[in-house]
Design a protein around this motif. Sequence first.
Motif, PDB file in Angstrom:
ATOM      1  N   GLU A  38      -2.165  64.168  21.338  1.00  0.00           N
ATOM      2  CA  GLU A  38      -0.764  63.747  21.295  1.00  0.00           C
ATOM      3  C   GLU A  38      -0.529  62.737  20.194  1.00  0.00           C
ATOM      4  O   GLU A  38       0.519  62.771  19.517  1.00  0.00           O
ATOM      5  CB  GLU A  38      -0.375  63.160  22.655  1.00  0.00           C
ATOM      6  CG  GLU A  38       1.117  63.184  22.966  1.00  0.00           C
ATOM      7  CD  GLU A  38       1.868  62.037  22.309  1.00  0.00           C
ATOM      8  OE1 GLU A  38       3.077  62.170  22.077  1.00  0.00           O
ATOM      9  OE2 GLU A  38       1.231  61.001  22.035  1.00  0.00           O
ATOM     10  N   SER A  39      -1.489  61.869  19.958  1.00  0.00           N
ATOM     11  CA  SER A  39      -1.323  60.820  18.953  1.00  0.00           C
ATOM     12  C   SER A  39      -1.336  61.386  17.533  1.00  0.00           C
ATOM     13  O   SER A  39      -0.798  60.754  16.614  1.00  0.00           O
ATOM     14  CB  SER A  39      -2.427  59.766  19.097  1.00  0.00           C
ATOM     15  OG  SER A  39      -2.347  59.133  20.362  1.00  0.00           O
ATOM     16  N   ARG A  40      -1.936  62.552  17.342  1.00  0.00           N
ATOM     17  CA  ARG A  40      -1.966  63.150  16.007  1.00  0.00           C
ATOM     18  C   ARG A  40      -0.584  63.631  15.550  1.00  0.00           C
ATOM     19  O   ARG A  40      -0.408  63.986  14.380  1.00  0.00           O
ATOM     20  CB  ARG A  40      -2.949  64.329  15.975  1.00  0.00           C
ATOM     21  CG  ARG A  40      -4.404  63.919  16.148  1.00  0.00           C
ATOM     22  CD  ARG A  40      -5.336  65.090  15.842  1.00  0.00           C
ATOM     23  NE  ARG A  40      -6.709  64.760  16.216  1.00  0.00           N
ATOM     24  CZ  ARG A  40      -7.328  65.239  17.290  1.00  0.00           C
ATOM     25  NH1 ARG A  40      -6.702  66.089  18.088  1.00  0.00           N
ATOM     26  NH2 ARG A  40      -8.580  64.896  17.562  1.00  0.00           N
ATOM     27  N   ARG A  41       0.354  63.665  16.440  1.00  0.00           N
ATOM     28  CA  ARG A  41       1.704  64.114  16.080  1.00  0.00           C
ATOM     29  C   ARG A  41       2.411  63.128  15.167  1.00  0.00           C
ATOM     30  O   ARG A  41       3.397  63.472  14.519  1.00  0.00           O
ATOM     31  CB  ARG A  41       2.544  64.297  17.350  1.00  0.00           C
ATOM     32  CG  ARG A  41       2.064  65.380  18.296  1.00  0.00           C
ATOM     33  CD  ARG A  41       2.897  65.380  19.565  1.00  0.00           C
ATOM     34  NE  ARG A  41       4.321  65.420  19.250  1.00  0.00           N
ATOM     35  CZ  ARG A  41       5.285  65.013  20.073  1.00  0.00           C
ATOM     36  NH1 ARG A  41       4.965  64.482  21.243  1.00  0.00           N
ATOM     37  NH2 ARG A  41       6.549  65.094  19.737  1.00  0.00           N
ATOM     38  N   TYR A  42       1.937  61.887  15.105  1.00  0.00           N
ATOM     39  CA  TYR A  42       2.657  60.836  14.415  1.00  0.00           C
ATOM     40  C   TYR A  42       1.895  60.372  13.187  1.00  0.00           C
ATOM     41  O   TYR A  42       0.670  60.256  13.217  1.00  0.00           O
ATOM     42  CB  TYR A  42       2.878  59.639  15.349  1.00  0.00           C
ATOM     43  CG  TYR A  42       3.312  60.052  16.730  1.00  0.00           C
ATOM     44  CD1 TYR A  42       4.609  60.506  16.957  1.00  0.00           C
ATOM     45  CD2 TYR A  42       2.416  60.012  17.799  1.00  0.00           C
ATOM     46  CE1 TYR A  42       4.992  60.914  18.219  1.00  0.00           C
ATOM     47  CE2 TYR A  42       2.800  60.421  19.061  1.00  0.00           C
ATOM     48  CZ  TYR A  42       4.091  60.868  19.261  1.00  0.00           C
ATOM     49  OH  TYR A  42       4.471  61.277  20.508  1.00  0.00           O
ATOM     50  N   PRO A  43       2.620  60.077  12.103  1.00  0.00           N
ATOM     51  CA  PRO A  43       1.949  59.457  10.954  1.00  0.00           C
ATOM     52  C   PRO A  43       1.292  58.152  11.382  1.00  0.00           C
ATOM     53  O   PRO A  43       1.832  57.410  12.216  1.00  0.00           O
ATOM     54  CB  PRO A  43       3.096  59.208   9.972  1.00  0.00           C
ATOM     55  CG  PRO A  43       4.170  60.160  10.385  1.00  0.00           C
ATOM     56  CD  PRO A  43       4.049  60.302  11.869  1.00  0.00           C
ATOM     57  N   GLU A  44       0.119  57.882  10.854  1.00  0.00           N
ATOM     58  CA  GLU A  44      -0.627  56.697  11.263  1.00  0.00           C
ATOM     59  C   GLU A  44       0.190  55.428  11.102  1.00  0.00           C
ATOM     60  O   GLU A  44       0.082  54.498  11.902  1.00  0.00           O
ATOM     61  CB  GLU A  44      -1.919  56.595  10.455  1.00  0.00           C
ATOM     62  CG  GLU A  44      -2.846  55.491  10.929  1.00  0.00           C
ATOM     63  CD  GLU A  44      -4.172  55.508  10.199  1.00  0.00           C
ATOM     64  OE1 GLU A  44      -4.946  54.546  10.380  1.00  0.00           O
ATOM     65  OE2 GLU A  44      -4.440  56.469   9.455  1.00  0.00           O
ATOM     66  N   ALA A  45       1.046  55.393  10.081  1.00  0.00           N
ATOM     67  CA  ALA A  45       1.844  54.192   9.821  1.00  0.00           C
ATOM     68  C   ALA A  45       2.870  53.924  10.911  1.00  0.00           C
ATOM     69  O   ALA A  45       3.363  52.804  11.033  1.00  0.00           O
ATOM     70  CB  ALA A  45       2.549  54.314   8.469  1.00  0.00           C
ATOM     71  N   THR A  46       3.203  54.947  11.703  1.00  0.00           N
ATOM     72  CA  THR A  46       4.206  54.746  12.750  1.00  0.00           C
ATOM     73  C   THR A  46       3.590  54.456  14.110  1.00  0.00           C
ATOM     74  O   THR A  46       4.315  54.263  15.078  1.00  0.00           O
ATOM     75  CB  THR A  46       5.109  55.988  12.878  1.00  0.00           C
ATOM     76  OG1 THR A  46       4.343  57.095  13.382  1.00  0.00           O
ATOM     77  CG2 THR A  46       5.724  56.360  11.539  1.00  0.00           C
ATOM     78  N   LEU A  47       2.250  54.451  14.188  1.00  0.00           N
ATOM     79  CA  LEU A  47       1.629  54.097  15.459  1.00  0.00           C
ATOM     80  C   LEU A  47       1.748  52.599  15.687  1.00  0.00           C
ATOM     81  O   LEU A  47       1.637  51.806  14.749  1.00  0.00           O
ATOM     82  CB  LEU A  47       0.147  54.496  15.458  1.00  0.00           C
ATOM     83  CG  LEU A  47      -0.144  55.994  15.520  1.00  0.00           C
ATOM     84  CD1 LEU A  47      -1.643  56.243  15.408  1.00  0.00           C
ATOM     85  CD2 LEU A  47       0.387  56.602  16.820  1.00  0.00           C
ATOM     86  N   PRO A  48       1.981  52.164  16.924  1.00  0.00           N
ATOM     87  CA  PRO A  48       2.116  50.732  17.200  1.00  0.00           C
ATOM     88  C   PRO A  48       0.857  49.960  16.837  1.00  0.00           C
ATOM     89  O   PRO A  48      -0.245  50.514  16.763  1.00  0.00           O
ATOM     90  CB  PRO A  48       2.363  50.689  18.720  1.00  0.00           C
ATOM     91  CG  PRO A  48       2.881  52.043  19.063  1.00  0.00           C
ATOM     92  CD  PRO A  48       2.193  52.988  18.125  1.00  0.00           C
TER      93      PRO A  48
END
Length: 404
Positions: free
Chosen positions: A96-106
């Motif tokens: 699920e976490s791969r859906r987001y660009p790394e820069a947008t992860l908290p």
Amino acid sequence: MSTAPTPQTTVERALATALYARDSGARDRSVETALDTAASLLAADPGADAELARRGEEFVRRAWERGWQPADVVRIVRRDLGEPQLRIAAELIRTESRRYPEATLPARWAGQLAALGPDSVPPWQAPDRFSYATAALELYRLLLRLPAVEPVGPVPGESPATAAPRSVHEPKALTRIRALLAKAEATDYPEEAEALSAKAQELAARHSIDAAALDAGGEGRTVPGACRIGVEPPYETAKAILLDAVAEANRCRAVWNSAYDFSTVVGYAADLDAVELLYTSLLVQGTAAMTRAEASQRAGGRKRTKTFRQSFLMAYASRVGERLTAAAEAVSGAAPAGLLPVLATREVAVGARTDELFPRTTATRVRGVGDEAGWTEGRAAADAARVHPERRGVRGPGPGQGGG
């Protein structure tokens, strides 16, 4: 003429059967029957595997939207379920976490995701399809029932408007602190551990003041953030008191959630980093000292029990708090006079943010300590493992004091 069910239909039937079965508290027969029925449906339809995994990712996403983070989910799955469900949860979180660009992860998610370990073979490829399906459904039941908790950061994919920028590289100060604490944990000499831990706290205090000065000189002020730190059994009350002492020492506030085995720590980014490092190290040092003290007690012919260990850790936390308070006063007194208003403003901001997140906190007196030897040994161990600053919040009783 009936048509074969689609993978989506199979998964919908299974989830409807298993996830909403009424649970009376202890695991009753109706829930087990529902899980068996639903797992049989899934085991008989290999084509439903991808859809089952996709639905699991949806449940994980809903957990993020209710304020949970990867480490929180892992902690509760480990406590309430078991290793099979933990493996499935880790795979779902990674995917699920791969859906987001790394820069947008908290902030702090990179470390939590790394702690999941390397990718594994997808669990649904295991030969025992029924066991896998049962474990997945048990996990989904837990995820579905997670309540909303206070958010400590944005949901993945959502860029925070007020968060402080975080470098991809760890500050040199934290690298040095980490190295000092590792040496403190490794040494067998209490005096050396004390010196190393004290040096680590001095660096943490300087790092905090440097960050405050840099922020004060910048164009825009950063605001306090928050993180969660696990406070797990056994002896969770003593651990929560220890974390409270470390948090207050580093200009943070800690609020313990005993139901879900974590404390939420509120503060500025540099201070939160220090709290995580120092608390983890002090807990390691305290646990090792407790083990040595208990062995010594047994060698002397005195049988020690859970009461000894509880008293030891309560005393250890109490004494560390005293030492942190003394060190905090020394560091504050050495700060440049022009920076004192900035530090005071940041302390007020941390308090306001804590009140915003937790408008209805309660203070609780802990139960008394019943083992004098454990208390004495614990205070002695705290004298030989130190760290620094101020302390408020939860206070532990002395030996023989009662609690409500």
